[in-house]
Design a protein around this motif. Sequence first.
Motif, short mmCIF file in Angstrom:
data_model
loop_
_atom_site.label_atom_id
_atom_site.label_comp_id
_atom_site.label_asym_id
_atom_site.label_seq_id
_atom_site.Cartn_x
_atom_site.Cartn_y
_atom_site.Cartn_z
N PHE A 54 -32.87 34.97 10.28
CA PHE A 54 -32.51 35.71 9.24
C PHE A 54 -32.20 35.19 8.30
N VAL A 55 -30.78 34.94 7.18
CA VAL A 55 -30.72 34.33 6.69
C VAL A 55 -31.55 32.66 5.56
N GLY A 56 -31.83 31.85 7.16
CA GLY A 56 -32.70 31.25 6.71
C GLY A 56 -34.23 31.55 5.61
N ALA A 57 -34.59 32.75 6.47
CA ALA A 57 -36.19 33.59 6.09
C ALA A 57 -35.60 33.76 4.87
N TRP A 77 -35.03 24.74 2.68
CA TRP A 77 -34.49 24.99 2.98
C TRP A 77 -34.45 26.33 4.62
N SER A 78 -35.63 27.36 4.40
CA SER A 78 -36.24 28.85 4.73
C SER A 78 -35.93 27.70 6.33
N VAL A 79 -36.59 27.31 6.82
CA VAL A 79 -36.98 26.62 7.79
C VAL A 79 -35.61 25.84 8.26
N ILE A 80 -35.36 25.00 7.56
CA ILE A 80 -33.44 24.53 8.67
C ILE A 80 -32.72 25.50 9.76
N SER A 82 -33.18 27.91 10.94
CA SER A 82 -34.11 28.78 12.53
C SER A 82 -34.11 27.12 13.28
N LEU A 83 -34.50 25.96 12.97
CA LEU A 83 -34.09 25.07 14.29
C LEU A 83 -32.89 25.03 14.40
N ILE A 84 -31.70 24.49 13.41
CA ILE A 84 -30.47 24.90 13.40
C ILE A 84 -30.25 25.54 15.15
N ALA A 85 -30.57 27.47 15.22
CA ALA A 85 -30.51 28.41 15.94
C ALA A 85 -30.91 28.06 17.10
N TRP A 86 -32.43 27.12 17.00
CA TRP A 86 -32.94 26.50 18.35
C TRP A 86 -32.14 25.50 19.15
N VAL A 87 -32.03 24.70 18.36
CA VAL A 87 -30.18 23.56 18.67
C VAL A 87 -29.77 24.25 19.38
N ALA A 88 -29.05 24.92 19.12
CA ALA A 88 -27.43 25.61 19.48
C ALA A 88 -27.83 26.73 20.53
N LEU A 89 -28.86 27.04 20.94
CA LEU A 89 -29.40 27.83 21.99
C LEU A 89 -29.97 27.25 24.11
N MET A 90 -29.95 25.72 23.00
CA MET A 90 -29.96 24.79 23.98
C MET A 90 -29.07 23.95 24.75
N PHE A 91 -27.83 24.14 23.98
CA PHE A 91 -26.22 23.74 24.18
C PHE A 91 -25.55 25.35 25.58
N PRO A 92 -24.40 24.33 25.74
CA PRO A 92 -23.78 25.27 26.83
C PRO A 92 -22.96 26.28 25.52
N THR A 93 -22.52 27.34 26.40
CA THR A 93 -22.48 28.48 24.97
C THR A 93 -21.04 28.28 23.96
N PHE A 94 -19.92 28.10 24.87
CA PHE A 94 -19.04 26.47 23.45
C PHE A 94 -19.32 26.35 23.26
N GLY A 95 -20.84 25.35 23.76
CA GLY A 95 -21.33 24.13 22.08
C GLY A 95 -22.04 25.40 20.37
N GLY A 96 -22.65 25.93 21.36
CA GLY A 96 -24.10 26.91 20.52
C GLY A 96 -23.11 27.86 19.96
N ALA A 97 -21.91 28.50 20.44
CA ALA A 97 -21.22 29.09 20.07
C ALA A 97 -20.64 28.09 18.31
#
Length: 149
Positions: A54-57, A77-80, A82-97
């Motif tokens: 959302f904040v990127g958008a 910058w608006s798409v960056i 979202s890409l970081i969020a996508w990567v965060a969701l692929m990590f284990p929960t602690f790393g994603g947090a």
Amino acid sequence: MITLSYTGNRLPRALGLAGVIPFILLGLASHVPWKHQADVQTALVSYGAVILTFVGALYWGLAMRREGTVASRAYFWSVIPSLIAWVALMFPTFGGALIVIVALWTQYVQDTILSPELSVPEWFIPLRLGLTVGATIGIAIALPPIWTM
């Protein structure tokens, strides 16, 4: 007919603060030992990822009002986030947090850099700071139980 009107920054502030509530509630709920504790923690990181998108958008919308280099930087910058969020969701929960926390603060720094060039309202940066602090606190509350899972 129902209309929403506001003066100044009351509505964005109210909606922004309402958006912090899930961070705090999910952060606190992460401490409750029950069979869905890991799901609550995953929901917290997922919510953080959605907020990053959302904040990127916001920058896509701001870029549409501009031309040239400033618009190009805002579009880029608006798409960056979202890409970081996508990567965060692929990590284990602690790393994603941790990724979400760092990305929220990176977004805030980017806000302070791009906002003057995009003519955002004067209340935007203070609001973003408060919301970033609130979101970070919510996620940080959950880090100890996430770490021990």
